[in-house]
Design a protein around this motif. Structure first.
Motif, PDB file in Angstrom:
ATOM      1  N   HIS A  62       0.807  -1.223   0.000  1.00 19.77           N
ATOM      2  CA  HIS A  62       0.000   0.000   0.000  1.00 19.77           C
ATOM      3  C   HIS A  62       0.842   1.276   0.000  1.00 19.77           C
ATOM      4  O   HIS A  62       0.335   2.341  -0.331  1.00 19.77           O
ATOM      5  N   VAL A  63       2.115   1.191   0.364  1.00 26.55           N
ATOM      6  CA  VAL A  63       2.981   2.377   0.329  1.00 26.55           C
ATOM      7  C   VAL A  63       3.828   2.425  -0.947  1.00 26.55           C
ATOM      8  O   VAL A  63       4.643   3.319  -1.118  1.00 26.55           O
ATOM      9  N   LYS A  64       3.642   1.470  -1.832  1.00 28.08           N
ATOM     10  CA  LYS A  64       4.351   1.400  -3.126  1.00 28.08           C
ATOM     11  C   LYS A  64       5.864   1.388  -2.945  1.00 28.08           C
ATOM     12  O   LYS A  64       6.598   2.057  -3.659  1.00 28.08           O
ATOM     13  N   ALA A  65       6.348   0.607  -1.977  1.00 30.51           N
ATOM     14  CA  ALA A  65       7.780   0.540  -1.674  1.00 30.51           C
ATOM     15  C   ALA A  65       8.488  -0.596  -2.403  1.00 30.51           C
ATOM     16  O   ALA A  65       9.684  -0.784  -2.224  1.00 30.51           O
ATOM     17  N   ILE A  66       7.777  -1.345  -3.227  1.00 27.53           N
ATOM     18  CA  ILE A  66       8.364  -2.485  -3.931  1.00 27.53           C
ATOM     19  C   ILE A  66       8.241  -2.258  -5.440  1.00 27.53           C
ATOM     20  O   ILE A  66       7.183  -1.853  -5.919  1.00 27.53           O
ATOM     21  N   CYS A  67       9.316  -2.504  -6.155  1.00 25.89           N
ATOM     22  CA  CYS A  67       9.310  -2.360  -7.610  1.00 25.89           C
ATOM     23  C   CYS A  67       9.831  -3.661  -8.224  1.00 25.89           C
ATOM     24  O   CYS A  67      10.969  -4.053  -7.972  1.00 25.89           O
ATOM     25  N   VAL A  68       8.999  -4.339  -8.991  1.00 27.73           N
ATOM     26  CA  VAL A  68       9.369  -5.578  -9.656  1.00 27.73           C
ATOM     27  C   VAL A  68       9.462  -5.291 -11.150  1.00 27.73           C
ATOM     28  O   VAL A  68       8.523  -4.763 -11.750  1.00 27.73           O
ATOM     29  N   LYS A  69      10.616  -5.632 -11.720  1.00 30.42           N
ATOM     30  CA  LYS A  69      10.811  -5.454 -13.165  1.00 30.42           C
ATOM     31  C   LYS A  69      11.100  -6.817 -13.769  1.00 30.42           C
ATOM     32  O   LYS A  69      12.047  -7.488 -13.371  1.00 30.42           O
ATOM     33  N   ARG A  70      10.267  -7.228 -14.705  1.00 32.94           N
ATOM     34  CA  ARG A  70      10.487  -8.489 -15.405  1.00 32.94           C
ATOM     35  C   ARG A  70      11.212  -8.204 -16.710  1.00 32.94           C
ATOM     36  O   ARG A  70      10.855  -7.277 -17.432  1.00 32.94           O
ATOM     37  N   THR A  71      12.215  -9.009 -17.013  1.00 34.74           N
ATOM     38  CA  THR A  71      12.954  -8.831 -18.264  1.00 34.74           C
ATOM     39  C   THR A  71      12.627  -9.911 -19.270  1.00 34.74           C
ATOM     40  O   THR A  71      12.775  -9.699 -20.468  1.00 34.74           O
ATOM     41  N   ALA A  72      12.184 -11.066 -18.795  1.00 32.96           N
ATOM     42  CA  ALA A  72      11.841 -12.156 -19.707  1.00 32.96           C
ATOM     43  C   ALA A  72      10.859 -13.095 -19.029  1.00 32.96           C
ATOM     44  O   ALA A  72      10.810 -13.193 -17.806  1.00 32.96           O
ATOM     45  N   ALA A  73      10.067 -13.758 -19.854  1.00 34.35           N
ATOM     46  CA  ALA A  73       9.130 -14.767 -19.363  1.00 34.35           C
ATOM     47  C   ALA A  73       9.471 -16.091 -20.020  1.00 34.35           C
ATOM     48  O   ALA A  73       9.633 -16.164 -21.240  1.00 34.35           O
ATOM     49  N   LYS A  74       9.600 -17.132 -19.199  1.00 36.79           N
ATOM     50  CA  LYS A  74       9.898 -18.461 -19.738  1.00 36.79           C
ATOM     51  C   LYS A  74       8.572 -19.144 -20.065  1.00 36.79           C
ATOM     52  O   LYS A  74       7.655 -19.148 -19.238  1.00 36.79           O
ATOM     53  N   HIS A  75       8.478 -19.677 -21.255  1.00 35.47           N
ATOM     54  CA  HIS A  75       7.237 -20.325 -21.668  1.00 35.47           C
ATOM     55  C   HIS A  75       7.551 -21.354 -22.748  1.00 35.47           C
ATOM     56  O   HIS A  75       8.637 -21.385 -23.318  1.00 35.47           O
ATOM     57  N   THR A  76       6.573 -22.185 -22.994  1.00 32.44           N
ATOM     58  CA  THR A  76       6.729 -23.175 -24.056  1.00 32.44           C
ATOM     59  C   THR A  76       6.634 -22.476 -25.412  1.00 32.44           C
ATOM     60  O   THR A  76       6.164 -21.346 -25.503  1.00 32.44           O
ATOM     61  N   GLU A  77       7.052 -23.180 -26.420  1.00 35.49           N
ATOM     62  CA  GLU A  77       7.001 -22.615 -27.769  1.00 35.49           C
ATOM     63  C   GLU A  77       5.550 -22.341 -28.163  1.00 35.49           C
ATOM     64  O   GLU A  77       4.661 -23.151 -27.919  1.00 35.49           O
ATOM     65  N   ILE A  78       5.334 -21.187 -28.766  1.00 32.77           N
ATOM     66  CA  ILE A  78       3.989 -20.834 -29.213  1.00 32.77           C
ATOM     67  C   ILE A  78       3.825 -21.351 -30.637  1.00 32.77           C
ATOM     68  O   ILE A  78       4.521 -20.906 -31.544  1.00 32.77           O
ATOM     69  N   LYS A  79       2.907 -22.276 -30.793  1.00 36.51           N
ATOM     70  CA  LYS A  79       2.687 -22.875 -32.113  1.00 36.51           C
ATOM     71  C   LYS A  79       1.906 -21.920 -32.997  1.00 36.51           C
ATOM     72  O   LYS A  79       1.216 -21.024 -32.516  1.00 36.51           O
ATOM     73  N   ASP A  80       2.016 -22.128 -34.280  1.00 33.02           N
ATOM     74  CA  ASP A  80       1.343 -21.273 -35.244  1.00 33.02           C
ATOM     75  C   ASP A  80      -0.145 -21.624 -35.265  1.00 33.02           C
ATOM     76  O   ASP A  80      -0.576 -22.561 -35.937  1.00 33.02           O
TER      77      ASP A  80
END
Length: 173
Positions: A62-80
């Protein structure tokens, strides 16, 4: 443990003044990996090896004291598939927080109709018999504000509930 995201988490020092980790526990309660600790030398800290960078703690603070930055997401291959672009857009949104809004330029807009004002309910004239009913109802109304009476009326057999209400009416006199 395989982390679903790569990234970084920081604590914003100037906003930590309002943080009360003993009283609040917001970040502790939502963290799925139990990465938050209260060390002796700091107010609060996170074990970065445990953090999955899900961002739940950032939303809960509630005081906005945490900052999370994601640089990449691991996931399975996205099929066509026909919806592959939407999946890719969703994964990009997880790492950049830039959400592509759908095109709503061709949507229909419906105007709200005016709310109909209902006339007040008129109480009809009553004859002598109905006046007695109103007297009994006025005696019953205070009982209906009791939780026990309402629970009996809703949960118990009708005869048992009626007996309990009669008993309470007699006690009320």
């Amino acid at each position: 443990m395989t982390k679903p995201f790569e990234g970084d988490i920081e604590l914003i020092d100037e906003k930590l003044k309002g943080c009360d980790p003993v009283g609040c526990h917001g970040c502790f309660n939502v963290c799925p990996s139990k990465a938050w600790i209260i060390p002796r030398d700091k107010k609060i800290d996170v074990v970065r090896d445990f953090c999955t960078y899900c961002g739940a703690c950032e939303k809960a603070c509630h005081v906005k004291a945490i900052c999370v930055k994601r640089t990449a997401a691991k996931h399975t291959e996205i099929k066509d598939t026909p919806w592959a672009k939407e999946w890719k857009d969703a994964i990009i949104c997880l790492t950049t927080s830039e959400r592509i809004r759908p095109d709503v330029s061709r949507t229909l807009k419906v105007e709200k109709s005016e709310r109909k004002v209902e006339p007040p309910v008129a109480i009809p004239e009553v004859n002598g018999k109905l006046a007695l009913v109103n007297v009994r109802i006025s005696k019953l109304m205070p009982l209906l504000s009791s939780k026990q009476v309402r629970r009996a009326w809703e949960k118990k057999d009708a005869k048992v509930a009626a007996q309990e209400i009669r008993k309470r009416m007699i006690e009320q006199k």
